[in-house]
Design a protein around this motif. Structure first.
Motif, PDB file in Angstrom:
ATOM      1  N   ALA A   7       2.374 -26.526   4.517  1.00  0.00           N
ATOM      2  CA  ALA A   7       2.561 -26.616   3.059  1.00  0.00           C
ATOM      3  C   ALA A   7       1.438 -27.366   2.340  1.00  0.00           C
ATOM      4  CB  ALA A   7       3.924 -27.226   2.729  1.00  0.00           C
ATOM      5  N   PRO A   8       0.980 -28.516   2.836  1.00  0.00           N
ATOM      6  CA  PRO A   8      -0.103 -29.208   2.124  1.00  0.00           C
ATOM      7  C   PRO A   8      -1.388 -28.378   2.047  1.00  0.00           C
ATOM      8  CG  PRO A   8       0.912 -30.681   3.718  1.00  0.00           C
ATOM      9  CD  PRO A   8       1.476 -29.318   3.957  1.00  0.00           C
ATOM     10  N   PHE A   9      -1.662 -27.611   3.097  1.00  0.00           N
ATOM     11  CA  PHE A   9      -2.850 -26.758   3.092  1.00  0.00           C
ATOM     12  C   PHE A   9      -2.700 -25.642   2.063  1.00  0.00           C
ATOM     13  CE2 PHE A   9      -2.730 -28.537   7.394  1.00  0.00           C
ATOM     14  CZ  PHE A   9      -3.991 -29.094   7.470  1.00  0.00           C
ATOM     15  N   LEU A  10      -1.534 -25.010   2.055  1.00  0.00           N
ATOM     16  CA  LEU A  10      -1.298 -23.937   1.094  1.00  0.00           C
ATOM     17  C   LEU A  10      -1.389 -24.454  -0.340  1.00  0.00           C
ATOM     18  CD1 LEU A  10      -0.659 -21.006   0.472  1.00  0.00           C
ATOM     19  CD2 LEU A  10       1.771 -21.546   0.742  1.00  0.00           C
ATOM     20  N   PRO A  17      -8.364 -21.976  -5.347  1.00  0.00           N
ATOM     21  CA  PRO A  17      -8.439 -20.703  -4.623  1.00  0.00           C
ATOM     22  C   PRO A  17      -9.853 -20.216  -4.322  1.00  0.00           C
ATOM     23  CG  PRO A  17      -7.739 -20.351  -6.888  1.00  0.00           C
ATOM     24  CD  PRO A  17      -7.767 -21.831  -6.664  1.00  0.00           C
ATOM     25  N   ASP A  18     -10.848 -20.700  -5.034  1.00  0.00           N
ATOM     26  CA  ASP A  18     -12.224 -20.265  -4.788  1.00  0.00           C
ATOM     27  C   ASP A  18     -12.963 -21.126  -3.768  1.00  0.00           C
ATOM     28  OD1 ASP A  18     -11.958 -18.183  -6.636  1.00  0.00           O
ATOM     29  OD2 ASP A  18     -12.525 -19.497  -8.297  1.00  0.00           O
ATOM     30  N   ASP A  19     -12.315 -22.182  -3.299  1.00  0.00           N
ATOM     31  CA  ASP A  19     -12.937 -23.128  -2.372  1.00  0.00           C
ATOM     32  C   ASP A  19     -12.672 -22.701  -0.930  1.00  0.00           C
ATOM     33  OD1 ASP A  19     -13.925 -25.254  -0.942  1.00  0.00           O
ATOM     34  OD2 ASP A  19     -12.719 -26.779  -1.960  1.00  0.00           O
ATOM     35  N   ASP A  20     -13.668 -22.103  -0.310  1.00  0.00           N
ATOM     36  CA  ASP A  20     -13.502 -21.656   1.076  1.00  0.00           C
ATOM     37  C   ASP A  20     -13.404 -22.805   2.057  1.00  0.00           C
ATOM     38  OD1 ASP A  20     -13.415 -18.966   0.432  1.00  0.00           O
ATOM     39  OD2 ASP A  20     -15.563 -18.689   0.680  1.00  0.00           O
ATOM     40  N   ALA A  21     -13.915 -23.972   1.706  1.00  0.00           N
ATOM     41  CA  ALA A  21     -13.836 -25.120   2.613  1.00  0.00           C
ATOM     42  C   ALA A  21     -12.384 -25.467   2.927  1.00  0.00           C
ATOM     43  CB  ALA A  21     -14.562 -26.322   2.013  1.00  0.00           C
ATOM     44  N   ILE A  42      -8.952 -15.753   9.150  1.00  0.00           N
ATOM     45  CA  ILE A  42      -9.403 -16.457   7.944  1.00  0.00           C
ATOM     46  C   ILE A  42     -10.915 -16.641   7.992  1.00  0.00           C
ATOM     47  CG2 ILE A  42      -9.333 -18.675   6.719  1.00  0.00           C
ATOM     48  CD1 ILE A  42      -6.327 -18.833   7.583  1.00  0.00           C
ATOM     49  N   ARG A  43     -11.413 -17.100   9.126  1.00  0.00           N
ATOM     50  CA  ARG A  43     -12.857 -17.358   9.238  1.00  0.00           C
ATOM     51  C   ARG A  43     -13.691 -16.091   9.065  1.00  0.00           C
ATOM     52  NH1 ARG A  43     -11.217 -20.712  14.156  1.00  0.00           N
ATOM     53  NH2 ARG A  43     -11.031 -22.818  13.306  1.00  0.00           N
ATOM     54  N   ILE A  44     -13.271 -15.003   9.725  1.00  0.00           N
ATOM     55  CA  ILE A  44     -14.116 -13.809   9.641  1.00  0.00           C
ATOM     56  C   ILE A  44     -13.968 -13.112   8.292  1.00  0.00           C
ATOM     57  CG2 ILE A  44     -14.295 -13.495  12.115  1.00  0.00           C
ATOM     58  CD1 ILE A  44     -12.331 -11.198  11.929  1.00  0.00           C
ATOM     59  N   GLN A  45     -12.803 -13.230   7.648  1.00  0.00           N
ATOM     60  CA  GLN A  45     -12.705 -12.656   6.308  1.00  0.00           C
ATOM     61  C   GLN A  45     -13.586 -13.435   5.322  1.00  0.00           C
ATOM     62  OE1 GLN A  45      -8.822 -11.684   4.616  1.00  0.00           O
ATOM     63  NE2 GLN A  45      -9.519  -9.585   4.965  1.00  0.00           N
ATOM     64  N   ARG A  93     -10.225 -13.179   2.238  1.00  0.00           N
ATOM     65  CA  ARG A  93     -10.520 -14.547   2.660  1.00  0.00           C
ATOM     66  C   ARG A  93      -9.308 -15.198   3.327  1.00  0.00           C
ATOM     67  NH1 ARG A  93     -11.514 -16.103  -2.501  1.00  0.00           N
ATOM     68  NH2 ARG A  93     -11.891 -18.266  -1.961  1.00  0.00           N
ATOM     69  N   GLY A  94      -8.563 -14.361   4.089  1.00  0.00           N
ATOM     70  CA  GLY A  94      -7.493 -14.875   4.938  1.00  0.00           C
ATOM     71  C   GLY A  94      -6.096 -14.885   4.362  1.00  0.00           C
ATOM     72  N   PHE A  95      -5.955 -14.553   3.089  1.00  0.00           N
ATOM     73  CA  PHE A  95      -4.645 -14.615   2.436  1.00  0.00           C
ATOM     74  C   PHE A  95      -4.421 -13.366   1.593  1.00  0.00           C
ATOM     75  CE2 PHE A  95      -5.832 -18.869   3.411  1.00  0.00           C
ATOM     76  CZ  PHE A  95      -4.652 -19.487   3.767  1.00  0.00           C
TER      77      PHE A  95
END
Length: 143
Positions: A7-10, A17-21, A42-45, A93-95
């Motif tokens: 949950a904290p990550f989501l 939402p634009d921060d890939d880090a 997630i990484r490869i997307q 981007r993974g989601f």
């Protein structure tokens, strides 16, 4: 995926939402917690998204994305809320970033749940057209 632990990550991903880090930190968490395929996805997307459209590496990454979606896409979508009239469509981007909604009434009823569940930036609003529904569910057009 353990929703409580993730949950904290989501929340951080939804806030930026634009921060890939943030997404990559979440991928590390997933790998450390027994979900290496989702972490890889997630990484490869993200890598695929960042490459120039003419970069030959995009094709190789695209094949791997397709393979992971074919194997796990249904499972990953099933982790999202089940909402009548809503199809969690395309990943980016993974989601899931694109959602198919059958009509405006469904959108009005489910909008908050949708944006709280995934970093959605694309809405496909339909009128029950079966071909649109099939296209929204087609794993081959994710990317």
């Amino acid at each position: 995926m353990n929703r409580k632990k993730s949950a904290p990550f989501l929340e951080a991903i939804l806030e930026s939402p634009d921060d890939d880090a943030v997404r990559l930190v979440f991928a590390d968490f997933l790998e450390e917690n027994g979900e290496p395929e989702r972490a890889e996805f997630i990484r490869i997307q993200i890598a695929h998204h960042q490459l120039n459209e003419y970069d030959p590496r995009r094709r190789v990454l695209g094949y791997r994305i397709d393979a992971l979606l074919k194997r796990f896409g249904t499972k990953w979508r099933a982790e999202l809320p089940k909402l009548d009239g809503v199809i969690w469509a395309h990943f980016q981007r993974g989601f899931v970033h694109a959602v198919y909604v059958t009509n405006p009434d469904v959108l009005a009823e489910c909008a908050d749940t949708i944006v709280d569940a995934s970093p959605v930036d694309t809405l496909i609003l339909g009128g029950g057209d079966e071909s649109l529904i099939a296209a929204a569910q087609d794993e081959r057009i994710d990317g």
